[in-house]
Design a protein around this motif. Sequence first.
Motif, mmCIF file in Angstrom:
data_model
loop_
_atom_site.group_PDB
_atom_site.id
_atom_site.type_symbol
_atom_site.label_atom_id
_atom_site.label_comp_id
_atom_site.label_asym_id
_atom_site.label_seq_id
_atom_site.Cartn_x
_atom_site.Cartn_y
_atom_site.Cartn_z
ATOM 1 N N HIS A 206 0.836 -1.204 0.000
ATOM 2 C CA HIS A 206 0.000 0.000 0.000
ATOM 3 C C HIS A 206 0.871 1.255 0.000
ATOM 4 O O HIS A 206 0.673 2.164 -0.821
ATOM 5 C CB HIS A 206 -0.920 -0.013 1.220
ATOM 6 N N CYS A 207 1.819 1.316 0.892
ATOM 7 C CA CYS A 207 2.698 2.495 0.993
ATOM 8 C C CYS A 207 3.507 2.697 -0.291
ATOM 9 O O CYS A 207 3.651 3.822 -0.776
ATOM 10 C CB CYS A 207 3.645 2.345 2.185
ATOM 11 N N ALA A 208 4.036 1.599 -0.837
ATOM 12 C CA ALA A 208 4.852 1.706 -2.048
ATOM 13 C C ALA A 208 4.021 2.141 -3.249
ATOM 14 O O ALA A 208 4.479 2.932 -4.084
ATOM 15 C CB ALA A 208 5.539 0.373 -2.328
ATOM 16 N N LEU A 209 2.787 1.650 -3.339
ATOM 17 C CA LEU A 209 1.900 2.078 -4.423
ATOM 18 C C LEU A 209 1.606 3.572 -4.330
ATOM 19 O O LEU A 209 1.594 4.280 -5.346
ATOM 20 C CB LEU A 209 0.590 1.296 -4.374
ATOM 21 N N CYS A 210 1.372 4.054 -3.129
ATOM 22 C CA CYS A 210 1.101 5.483 -2.943
ATOM 23 C C CYS A 210 2.307 6.335 -3.353
ATOM 24 O O CYS A 210 2.145 7.416 -3.927
ATOM 25 C CB CYS A 210 0.732 5.768 -1.487
ATOM 26 N N LYS A 211 3.508 5.852 -3.076
ATOM 27 C CA LYS A 211 4.722 6.616 -3.379
ATOM 28 C C LYS A 211 5.125 6.533 -4.848
ATOM 29 O O LYS A 211 5.578 7.525 -5.438
ATOM 30 C CB LYS A 211 5.890 6.125 -2.514
ATOM 31 N N HIS A 212 4.970 5.351 -5.449
ATOM 32 C CA HIS A 212 5.560 5.120 -6.774
ATOM 33 C C HIS A 212 4.545 4.895 -7.890
ATOM 34 O O HIS A 212 4.906 4.983 -9.062
ATOM 35 C CB HIS A 212 6.496 3.903 -6.705
ATOM 36 N N GLU B 208 -5.468 10.170 -2.233
ATOM 37 C CA GLU B 208 -5.398 10.547 -3.644
ATOM 38 C C GLU B 208 -4.369 9.704 -4.387
ATOM 39 O O GLU B 208 -4.625 9.216 -5.499
ATOM 40 C CB GLU B 208 -5.053 12.032 -3.777
ATOM 41 N N GLU B 209 -3.197 9.512 -3.785
ATOM 42 C CA GLU B 209 -2.155 8.710 -4.417
ATOM 43 C C GLU B 209 -2.604 7.261 -4.577
ATOM 44 O O GLU B 209 -2.332 6.615 -5.598
ATOM 45 C CB GLU B 209 -0.869 8.766 -3.603
ATOM 46 N N PHE B 210 -3.307 6.752 -3.571
ATOM 47 C CA PHE B 210 -3.764 5.371 -3.649
ATOM 48 C C PHE B 210 -4.836 5.211 -4.721
ATOM 49 O O PHE B 210 -4.837 4.220 -5.460
ATOM 50 C CB PHE B 210 -4.290 4.915 -2.288
ATOM 51 N N ARG B 211 -5.758 6.168 -4.834
ATOM 52 C CA ARG B 211 -6.768 6.131 -5.898
ATOM 53 C C ARG B 211 -6.101 6.076 -7.264
ATOM 54 O O ARG B 211 -6.540 5.352 -8.163
ATOM 55 C CB ARG B 211 -7.681 7.352 -5.832
#
Length: 212
Positions: A14-20, A95-98
């Motif tokens: 989850h965290c990596a998807l939000c960042k990258h 927003e990043e996760f969406r």
Amino acid sequence: MTDETIDDLMEATHCALCKHGYAELTMQDIAAESTKSKGTLHYHFDSKQDLLESFLEFLLDRFEERTETVPGETPAERLHELTDELLTPSDDSAEEFRTAILEIKAQSPYNEAYRERLREFDRALRERIATLVADGLEADEFRDDIEPEATADFLVTLFHGAQTRATAVDRPPERTRQYVHTYIDETLRPAAASGGDAPPTTDGTGDGEANG
């Protein structure tokens, strides 16, 4: 794999998807967010796709657990609460996760595994809404000409559209949330029961955002 390891790897994903984002995401990025090594990731998952398939399954399980008992004393109240759950950002990374999830959705026409897991999300949400609407009909909260399945299908389409618009054109999903609250109280409920029950808008005016 222990529950602790699963939770750690899924949180790291989850965290990596939000960042990258999806396209740039690597196993090393996920390992960097985890307490586990890259070797541990490769031990449990053959590839990034394999890990993301498991991540989508994890999200579905969490969604079903979270929405199994929606707060509220009546079906209408629970439908309002579910709307808030779906259309209110959970945290600063929403927003990043969406965006990352939209990237995964964009791959689904070419990836049967992703498509099947997204179908399960769609099915779970439709069933949850249809059950609430059916409960509302049984309790005489909703108009007797309302069709639970058709209503659920409409609302699921609306929720998906709100999430996509939030990512694609920066339209906050909270604005759509107000329209859904109005729809529940002014369309689903009998006219005599629909006055004054819609939750207030985010600015406290209570009159929706019809001009937004």
